[in-house]
Scaffold this motif. Structure first.
Motif, PDB file in Angstrom:
ATOM      1  N   PHE A  87     -24.091  51.042  19.458  1.00 10.62           N
ATOM      2  CA  PHE A  87     -24.105  49.704  18.859  1.00 10.62           C
ATOM      3  C   PHE A  87     -24.568  48.668  19.886  1.00 10.62           C
ATOM      4  O   PHE A  87     -25.400  47.821  19.584  1.00 10.62           O
ATOM      5  N   PRO A  94     -23.971  47.557  12.605  1.00  7.02           N
ATOM      6  CA  PRO A  94     -22.577  47.102  12.673  1.00  7.02           C
ATOM      7  C   PRO A  94     -21.741  47.744  11.570  1.00  7.02           C
ATOM      8  O   PRO A  94     -22.226  47.918  10.448  1.00  7.02           O
ATOM      9  N   PRO A  98     -20.830  42.954   9.082  1.00  2.00           N
ATOM     10  CA  PRO A  98     -22.297  42.793   9.051  1.00  2.00           C
ATOM     11  C   PRO A  98     -22.729  41.367   8.714  1.00  2.00           C
ATOM     12  O   PRO A  98     -23.789  40.924   9.165  1.00  2.00           O
ATOM     13  N   TYR A 101     -23.271  39.527  11.860  1.00  2.40           N
ATOM     14  CA  TYR A 101     -24.011  40.332  12.843  1.00  2.40           C
ATOM     15  C   TYR A 101     -24.974  39.503  13.676  1.00  2.40           C
ATOM     16  O   TYR A 101     -25.126  39.732  14.875  1.00  2.40           O
ATOM     17  N   LYS A 105     -25.688  39.719  17.617  1.00  2.00           N
ATOM     18  CA  LYS A 105     -27.011  40.205  18.028  1.00  2.00           C
ATOM     19  C   LYS A 105     -27.545  39.504  19.281  1.00  2.00           C
ATOM     20  O   LYS A 105     -28.231  40.106  20.095  1.00  2.00           O
TER      21      LYS A 105
END
Ligand code: HEC
Length: 131
Positions: A87, A94, A98, A101, A105
């Motif tokens: 990950f 994820p 999500p 996310y 990121k």
């Protein structure tokens, strides 16, 4: 065969070295133990998490802040058999949140610059928080 000889030579050198250090015996042993305790993967991971990784800005151990708590991460990844290292390398999707996310990121620039060992230390730290 060549490898065996090299190995034998290395072992010989190593054992000589050990012998020559023996007179220092006790002090040496004590320092070694201390280093070992402070540099377990969990502890190194904690340092990365709170230091270089700056993960602590959004992730606290027990409570949700911007992102899920570290304990919840450990639980979710254990239950779902997830791969934390993958990950953090942006190689796995994820599994927790999500919808958020995009915020997470932004951190892959940091985690992707880390070595595999460092990522494994972070993983070890995350799992070590689980009760
Ligand atoms: C700017 C805030 C922020 C920072 C800094 C941050 N995270 Fe996150 N993180 C989030 C958010 C928001 C989520 C929830 C989205 C998600 O699940 O991907 C998340 C989710 C996660 C997850 C769960 C992923 C999943 O499967 O859903 C892990 C593991 C994680 N972060 C690890 C880290 C690590 C390690 C660092 C430090 C290198 C870090 N985070 C830094 C905000 C942050």
């Amino acid at each position: 065969m060549r490898n065996v000889i090299i190995l034998a030579a290395v072992l010989l050198v190593a054992s000589c070295k050990k012998e020559s250090q023996e007179p220092f015996g006790k002090t040496e042993a004590t320092t070694e133990t201390t280093t070992e305790i402070t540099s377990t993967p969990e502890n190194l991971g904690k340092e990365l998490f709170e230091g270089k990784g700056a993960c602590i800005a959004c992730h606290r151990v027990e409570t949700k802040l911007v992102g899920p708590s570290v304990q919840d991460m450990a639980k979710a990844y254990k239950e779902k058999n997830g791969d934390l290292v993958a990950f953090l390398k942006e190689e796995a999707q994820p599994i927790m949140d999500p919808s958020q996310y995009e915020i997470m990121k932004a951190n892959f620039a940091i985690t992707k610059a880390m070595s595999d060992d460092e990522l494994k230390e972070i993983e070890a730290y995350i799992y070590s928080t689980m009760k």
